[in-house]
Design a protein around this motif. Structure first.
Motif, PDB file in Angstrom:
ATOM      1  N   SER A  72       8.171  -5.026   5.583  1.00  0.00           N
ATOM      2  CA  SER A  72       8.526  -3.934   6.483  1.00  0.00           C
ATOM      3  C   SER A  72       8.578  -4.394   7.933  1.00  0.00           C
ATOM      4  O   SER A  72       7.750  -5.149   8.391  1.00  0.00           O
TER       5      SER A  72
ATOM      6  N   ILE B  18       3.966   4.264   7.208  1.00  0.00           N
ATOM      7  CA  ILE B  18       4.149   3.997   5.783  1.00  0.00           C
ATOM      8  C   ILE B  18       2.819   4.225   5.089  1.00  0.00           C
ATOM      9  O   ILE B  18       1.771   3.787   5.569  1.00  0.00           O
ATOM     10  N   THR B  19       2.852   4.905   3.971  1.00  0.00           N
ATOM     11  CA  THR B  19       1.635   5.198   3.228  1.00  0.00           C
ATOM     12  C   THR B  19       1.442   4.181   2.115  1.00  0.00           C
ATOM     13  O   THR B  19       2.333   3.981   1.293  1.00  0.00           O
ATOM     14  N   GLU B  20       0.282   3.522   2.081  1.00  0.00           N
ATOM     15  CA  GLU B  20      -0.009   2.592   1.001  1.00  0.00           C
ATOM     16  C   GLU B  20      -0.732   3.329  -0.121  1.00  0.00           C
ATOM     17  O   GLU B  20      -1.602   4.159   0.129  1.00  0.00           O
TER      18      GLU B  20
ATOM     19  N   HIS C  91      -3.130   3.198  -3.365  1.00  0.00           N
ATOM     20  CA  HIS C  91      -4.186   2.330  -3.872  1.00  0.00           C
ATOM     21  C   HIS C  91      -4.597   2.652  -5.306  1.00  0.00           C
ATOM     22  O   HIS C  91      -5.029   1.765  -6.037  1.00  0.00           O
TER      23      HIS C  91
ATOM     24  N   ASP D 258      -3.121   8.417  -6.085  1.00  0.00           N
ATOM     25  CA  ASP D 258      -2.195   8.388  -4.950  1.00  0.00           C
ATOM     26  C   ASP D 258      -0.757   8.559  -5.418  1.00  0.00           C
ATOM     27  O   ASP D 258       0.051   9.209  -4.751  1.00  0.00           O
TER      28      ASP D 258
ATOM     29  N   ARG E 105       1.800  -4.851  -3.330  1.00  0.00           N
ATOM     30  CA  ARG E 105       1.169  -3.633  -2.854  1.00  0.00           C
ATOM     31  C   ARG E 105       2.208  -2.527  -2.988  1.00  0.00           C
ATOM     32  O   ARG E 105       3.422  -2.788  -2.965  1.00  0.00           O
ATOM     33  N   PHE E 106       1.764  -1.310  -3.130  1.00  0.00           N
ATOM     34  CA  PHE E 106       2.659  -0.190  -3.371  1.00  0.00           C
ATOM     35  C   PHE E 106       2.697   0.715  -2.147  1.00  0.00           C
ATOM     36  O   PHE E 106       1.655   1.082  -1.606  1.00  0.00           O
ATOM     37  N   LEU E 107       3.898   1.068  -1.737  1.00  0.00           N
ATOM     38  CA  LEU E 107       4.088   1.897  -0.563  1.00  0.00           C
ATOM     39  C   LEU E 107       4.891   3.139  -0.922  1.00  0.00           C
ATOM     40  O   LEU E 107       5.778   3.093  -1.783  1.00  0.00           O
TER      41      LEU E 107
ATOM     42  N   CYS F 196       7.644  -1.580  -4.251  1.00  0.00           N
ATOM     43  CA  CYS F 196       6.741  -2.730  -4.307  1.00  0.00           C
ATOM     44  C   CYS F 196       7.019  -3.599  -3.088  1.00  0.00           C
ATOM     45  O   CYS F 196       8.166  -3.959  -2.825  1.00  0.00           O
TER      46      CYS F 196
ATOM     47  N   TYR G 240       2.381  -8.436  -0.668  1.00  0.00           N
ATOM     48  CA  TYR G 240       0.926  -8.355  -0.566  1.00  0.00           C
ATOM     49  C   TYR G 240       0.479  -9.603   0.198  1.00  0.00           C
ATOM     50  O   TYR G 240       1.254 -10.198   0.934  1.00  0.00           O
TER      51      TYR G 240
END
Length: 221
Positions: A8, A14-16, A18, A22, A99-101, A120, A123
């Motif tokens: 990014s 942006i919301t991660e 976890h 979520d 990591r997922f956003l 995705c 990370y």
């Protein structure tokens, strides 16, 4: 040897994500979740192999991100195409090293979608080992170490040839705009060389190479 990572450069929040809870917050009124695909998921056929109940497959634009081939993916070793030289839980397990956003794509006309999508993104090796592997070397070995991989995210590798061909064909099947975007706005790990440049030079011949027989359907674009 690598798959795509998205980095990014956006100025918006942006919301991660976890935990599974979520993801559940992103469910639409009819209980579905939107996935923003930028690699193999550009192929509807490939997407349906991961998400059999897929609906409303469509093209979108996501601003503020860059697509880079800088990720060593063990699944390519498992499928025998790497060369060393749908349900939410299943999705999380499959993409464990990312990591997922939660992001908000828009239509090609610039209209934001009604609900956020999951993407995705890159990370870090340190966080992957500490959080996803719980700091356990045996867990890391089972996921990566047994393939001789000591670093996941890197800038000195080239794309898995069969996977790159698949992604390029998938983009081409979507539209000329999607195909040109993929070629001109996707980069090697050096973040300088575009895929168009790579395919015209040292990566020439990739588009003519057939994947292994067992993967011709899945990696056929």
């Amino acid at each position: 040897m690598s798959s795509s990572d998205v980095r990014s450069s956006s100025t918006y929040e942006i919301t991660e994500l976890h935990a599974e809870a979520d993801f559940e917050k992103l469910l639409s009124p009819d209980g579905r979740i939107s996935i923003c695909g930028f690699g193999s998921l550009l192929s509807e056929r490939s997407a349906r192999s991961s998400f059999p109940e897929l609906t409303d497959f469509r093209v979108a634009r996501l601003n503020g991100f860059q697509r880079v081939f800088a990720h060593v993916a063990p699944i390519f070793f498992e499928r025998g195409i790497a060369k060393p030289e749908t349900k939410i839980p299943a999705f999380l397990e499959r993409e464990l090293e990312f990591r997922f956003l939660a992001v908000l794509p828009e239509t090609l006309d610039g209209k934001p979608f009604d609900n956020p999508s999951v993407i995705c993104a890159r990370y870090s090796d340190e966080k992957f080992f500490r959080i996803r592997c719980k700091g356990n070397k045996d867990v890391y070995f089972q996921l990566y170490g047994r393939y001789g991989i000591d670093k996941i995210w890197r800038d000195d590798i080239l794309p898995c040839r069969a996977y790159l061909r698949h992604c390029a064909l998938a983009a081409k099947n979507l539209s000329d705009e999607a195909y040109n975007n993929f070629l001109d706005h996707t980069f090697l790990g050096d973040r300088t060389t575009t895929i168009r440049q790579y395919l015209a030079t040292t990566g020439s011949g990739i588009m003519e190479e057939e994947p292994p027989e067992s993967l011709k359907t899945r990696y056929g674009g």
